[in-house]
Design a protein around this motif. Sequence first.
Motif, PDB file in Angstrom:
ATOM      1  N   ASP A  58      -0.596 -10.316   4.557  1.00  0.00           N
ATOM      2  CA  ASP A  58      -1.568  -9.891   5.570  1.00  0.00           C
ATOM      3  C   ASP A  58      -2.153  -8.525   5.214  1.00  0.00           C
ATOM      4  O   ASP A  58      -3.363  -8.286   5.396  1.00  0.00           O
ATOM      5  CB  ASP A  58      -0.908  -9.831   6.949  1.00  0.00           C
ATOM      6  CG  ASP A  58      -0.624 -11.207   7.538  1.00  0.00           C
ATOM      7  OD1 ASP A  58      -1.194 -12.199   7.029  1.00  0.00           O
ATOM      8  OD2 ASP A  58       0.181 -11.292   8.482  1.00  0.00           O
ATOM      9  N   ALA A  59      -1.318  -7.620   4.723  1.00  0.00           N
ATOM     10  CA  ALA A  59      -1.800  -6.289   4.338  1.00  0.00           C
ATOM     11  C   ALA A  59      -2.769  -6.376   3.168  1.00  0.00           C
ATOM     12  O   ALA A  59      -3.785  -5.666   3.130  1.00  0.00           O
ATOM     13  CB  ALA A  59      -0.618  -5.388   3.982  1.00  0.00           C
ATOM     14  N   VAL A  60      -2.459  -7.242   2.210  1.00  0.00           N
ATOM     15  CA  VAL A  60      -3.359  -7.438   1.072  1.00  0.00           C
ATOM     16  C   VAL A  60      -4.704  -8.001   1.550  1.00  0.00           C
ATOM     17  O   VAL A  60      -5.779  -7.562   1.101  1.00  0.00           O
ATOM     18  CB  VAL A  60      -2.714  -8.378   0.034  1.00  0.00           C
ATOM     19  CG1 VAL A  60      -3.720  -8.774  -1.041  1.00  0.00           C
ATOM     20  CG2 VAL A  60      -1.502  -7.710  -0.600  1.00  0.00           C
ATOM     21  N   ALA A  61      -4.653  -8.956   2.465  1.00  0.00           N
ATOM     22  CA  ALA A  61      -5.883  -9.552   2.997  1.00  0.00           C
ATOM     23  C   ALA A  61      -6.716  -8.516   3.754  1.00  0.00           C
ATOM     24  O   ALA A  61      -7.957  -8.498   3.648  1.00  0.00           O
ATOM     25  CB  ALA A  61      -5.543 -10.727   3.903  1.00  0.00           C
ATOM     26  N   THR A  62      -6.052  -7.643   4.500  1.00  0.00           N
ATOM     27  CA  THR A  62      -6.766  -6.588   5.230  1.00  0.00           C
ATOM     28  C   THR A  62      -7.448  -5.631   4.261  1.00  0.00           C
ATOM     29  O   THR A  62      -8.610  -5.237   4.461  1.00  0.00           O
ATOM     30  CB  THR A  62      -5.790  -5.814   6.126  1.00  0.00           C
ATOM     31  OG1 THR A  62      -5.213  -6.711   7.081  1.00  0.00           O
ATOM     32  CG2 THR A  62      -6.493  -4.685   6.856  1.00  0.00           C
ATOM     33  N   ALA A  63      -6.724  -5.257   3.197  1.00  0.00           N
ATOM     34  CA  ALA A  63      -7.311  -4.377   2.189  1.00  0.00           C
ATOM     35  C   ALA A  63      -8.504  -5.048   1.514  1.00  0.00           C
ATOM     36  O   ALA A  63      -9.533  -4.407   1.262  1.00  0.00           O
ATOM     37  CB  ALA A  63      -6.259  -4.002   1.153  1.00  0.00           C
TER      38      ALA A  63
ATOM     39  N   ASP B 194     -10.493  -7.328   2.762  1.00  0.00           N
ATOM     40  CA  ASP B 194     -11.625  -7.345   3.691  1.00  0.00           C
ATOM     41  C   ASP B 194     -12.334  -5.990   3.704  1.00  0.00           C
ATOM     42  O   ASP B 194     -13.571  -5.925   3.711  1.00  0.00           O
ATOM     43  CB  ASP B 194     -11.147  -7.688   5.105  1.00  0.00           C
ATOM     44  CG  ASP B 194     -10.731  -9.149   5.241  1.00  0.00           C
ATOM     45  OD1 ASP B 194     -11.136  -9.958   4.375  1.00  0.00           O
ATOM     46  OD2 ASP B 194     -10.012  -9.475   6.207  1.00  0.00           O
ATOM     47  N   GLY B 195     -11.552  -4.928   3.701  1.00  0.00           N
ATOM     48  CA  GLY B 195     -12.141  -3.594   3.741  1.00  0.00           C
ATOM     49  C   GLY B 195     -12.910  -3.241   2.483  1.00  0.00           C
ATOM     50  O   GLY B 195     -13.876  -2.455   2.534  1.00  0.00           O
ATOM     51  N   LEU B 196     -12.519  -3.809   1.354  1.00  0.00           N
ATOM     52  CA  LEU B 196     -13.168  -3.516   0.073  1.00  0.00           C
ATOM     53  C   LEU B 196     -14.211  -4.559  -0.304  1.00  0.00           C
ATOM     54  O   LEU B 196     -14.873  -4.419  -1.337  1.00  0.00           O
ATOM     55  CB  LEU B 196     -12.117  -3.442  -1.036  1.00  0.00           C
ATOM     56  CG  LEU B 196     -11.081  -2.313  -0.922  1.00  0.00           C
ATOM     57  CD1 LEU B 196      -9.990  -2.485  -1.986  1.00  0.00           C
ATOM     58  CD2 LEU B 196     -11.758  -0.953  -1.074  1.00  0.00           C
ATOM     59  N   ALA B 197     -14.345  -5.601   0.517  1.00  0.00           N
ATOM     60  CA  ALA B 197     -15.278  -6.704   0.247  1.00  0.00           C
ATOM     61  C   ALA B 197     -14.961  -7.384  -1.082  1.00  0.00           C
ATOM     62  O   ALA B 197     -15.859  -7.721  -1.868  1.00  0.00           O
ATOM     63  CB  ALA B 197     -16.721  -6.202   0.265  1.00  0.00           C
ATOM     64  N   VAL B 198     -13.658  -7.583  -1.324  1.00  0.00           N
ATOM     65  CA  VAL B 198     -13.189  -8.320  -2.500  1.00  0.00           C
ATOM     66  C   VAL B 198     -12.197  -9.366  -2.015  1.00  0.00           C
ATOM     67  O   VAL B 198     -12.042  -9.580  -0.812  1.00  0.00           O
ATOM     68  CB  VAL B 198     -12.543  -7.376  -3.544  1.00  0.00           C
ATOM     69  CG1 VAL B 198     -13.563  -6.379  -4.078  1.00  0.00           C
ATOM     70  CG2 VAL B 198     -11.336  -6.645  -2.953  1.00  0.00           C
ATOM     71  N   THR B 199     -11.505 -10.027  -2.924  1.00  0.00           N
ATOM     72  CA  THR B 199     -10.560 -11.067  -2.547  1.00  0.00           C
ATOM     73  C   THR B 199      -9.120 -10.536  -2.587  1.00  0.00           C
ATOM     74  O   THR B 199      -8.824  -9.558  -3.296  1.00  0.00           O
ATOM     75  CB  THR B 199     -10.651 -12.266  -3.497  1.00  0.00           C
ATOM     76  OG1 THR B 199     -10.223 -11.856  -4.816  1.00  0.00           O
ATOM     77  CG2 THR B 199     -12.072 -12.789  -3.566  1.00  0.00           C
TER      78      THR B 199
ATOM     79  N   ASP C  98      -7.074   5.288  -3.845  1.00  0.00           N
ATOM     80  CA  ASP C  98      -5.703   5.792  -3.720  1.00  0.00           C
ATOM     81  C   ASP C  98      -5.092   5.458  -2.367  1.00  0.00           C
ATOM     82  O   ASP C  98      -3.904   5.132  -2.275  1.00  0.00           O
ATOM     83  CB  ASP C  98      -5.679   7.311  -3.939  1.00  0.00           C
ATOM     84  CG  ASP C  98      -5.918   7.694  -5.387  1.00  0.00           C
ATOM     85  OD1 ASP C  98      -5.765   6.823  -6.269  1.00  0.00           O
ATOM     86  OD2 ASP C  98      -6.251   8.867  -5.643  1.00  0.00           O
ATOM     87  N   GLU C  99      -5.887   5.544  -1.293  1.00  0.00           N
ATOM     88  CA  GLU C  99      -5.327   5.293   0.027  1.00  0.00           C
ATOM     89  C   GLU C  99      -4.922   3.831   0.194  1.00  0.00           C
ATOM     90  O   GLU C  99      -3.913   3.523   0.858  1.00  0.00           O
ATOM     91  CB  GLU C  99      -6.303   5.707   1.127  1.00  0.00           C
ATOM     92  CG  GLU C  99      -7.649   4.988   1.123  1.00  0.00           C
ATOM     93  CD  GLU C  99      -8.699   5.687   0.272  1.00  0.00           C
ATOM     94  OE1 GLU C  99      -9.904   5.454   0.516  1.00  0.00           O
ATOM     95  OE2 GLU C  99      -8.314   6.468  -0.630  1.00  0.00           O
ATOM     96  N   ILE C 100      -5.662   2.914  -0.418  1.00  0.00           N
ATOM     97  CA  ILE C 100      -5.299   1.501  -0.370  1.00  0.00           C
ATOM     98  C   ILE C 100      -4.026   1.267  -1.184  1.00  0.00           C
ATOM     99  O   ILE C 100      -3.109   0.550  -0.744  1.00  0.00           O
ATOM    100  CB  ILE C 100      -6.436   0.618  -0.911  1.00  0.00           C
ATOM    101  CG1 ILE C 100      -7.680   0.726  -0.018  1.00  0.00           C
ATOM    102  CG2 ILE C 100      -5.988  -0.835  -1.044  1.00  0.00           C
ATOM    103  CD1 ILE C 100      -7.501   0.161   1.362  1.00  0.00           C
ATOM    104  N   ARG C 101      -3.965   1.883  -2.330  1.00  0.00           N
ATOM    105  CA  ARG C 101      -2.780   1.737  -3.179  1.00  0.00           C
ATOM    106  C   ARG C 101      -1.523   2.247  -2.467  1.00  0.00           C
ATOM    107  O   ARG C 101      -0.478   1.593  -2.483  1.00  0.00           O
ATOM    108  CB  ARG C 101      -2.994   2.490  -4.493  1.00  0.00           C
ATOM    109  CG  ARG C 101      -1.943   2.213  -5.555  1.00  0.00           C
ATOM    110  CD  ARG C 101      -2.256   2.961  -6.832  1.00  0.00           C
ATOM    111  NE  ARG C 101      -3.592   2.639  -7.316  1.00  0.00           N
ATOM    112  CZ  ARG C 101      -3.881   1.550  -7.986  1.00  0.00           C
ATOM    113  NH1 ARG C 101      -2.932   0.659  -8.237  1.00  0.00           N
ATOM    114  NH2 ARG C 101      -5.116   1.315  -8.389  1.00  0.00           N
TER     115      ARG C 101
END
Length: 327
Positions: free
Chosen positions: A250-255, A257-262, A303-306
Amino acid sequence: MEQRHLGRTGLRVSRLGLGTLTWARDTDDRDAADQLKTFWEAGGTLVDTADVYADGGAEYLLGRIVEGMVPRRDLVIATKAGSVLEADRRVDGSRRHLLAALDDSLERLGTDYVDLWQVHAFDPATPLEETLQALDTAVSSGRARYVGVANFSGWQLAKAATWQLAAPAVRARLASAQMEYSLLQRGVEREVLPAALDLGLGLLPSSPLGRGVLTGKYRHATPPDSRGASEHLAPFVAPYLDDAAGRIVDAVATAADGLAVTPLQVALCWLRDRPGVTAPIVGARTAQQLRAALSVETLSLPDEIRRALDDVSAPVHRYPDHDWSTL
């Protein structure tokens, strides 16, 4: 595609590798050929297989495709030996078995040498120095250019690499360690990865997408054409379908969505850029799936996503991993 040195060696490999676990079983000749062509045209060089994949069928298929499609010199072909399919034994690290398996691999691959030859697993019934002597023989005879290990624990890896380094004039330095590593499986960070970094081995993560779970495809159901629905691979996927894994997915999916990638791009990019990682080994069923993985070449995570992904997936390591004086 960017090329990276494999550990502390002069061998350079693409920073993503192509895996062949499903070839000649769930991936047919045409799809395998499409994958290899797509990978090569994208600048990929590292192709990983093993003598037990499809009972040797993956090596045979790879050899036939390379012969008619890709110049041998353009690829870094890696294979493995040591796993056996006998009912009473799962690992055989004896010199006799390993060298015979290497000869069989070369015949199936249709080549005189492999660029990287790896011991598939540690054999507690065989003296480690005997196993390592087989690697030395493979290099000195020209049948392997570089050697490595797979699925070794931290102490096993450290012992093997140190043994080889003790006599560099006559022993082949270990170049790599192939281990399962992803946001859903960070166990290598406890001992294996620190050992690899200290000893100069490049890490080749297998199952970098958590056996496909990190793509998000299993969030609501099991797709009928997925590994999770495959008779052979469903037990392979099942351990990563629990609640703890679900929170990470779920966290990966949220990230994503925020980056407009998969989610696939986020998970693979996170792993590719971890310290000590040379090249995650990506296994795809189709060329379309492989193209999705190759699309991470131009992507870097903020960095914040990582850091957020680091936190949500952090394994629990206590004594003796932390400073004892703070406990």
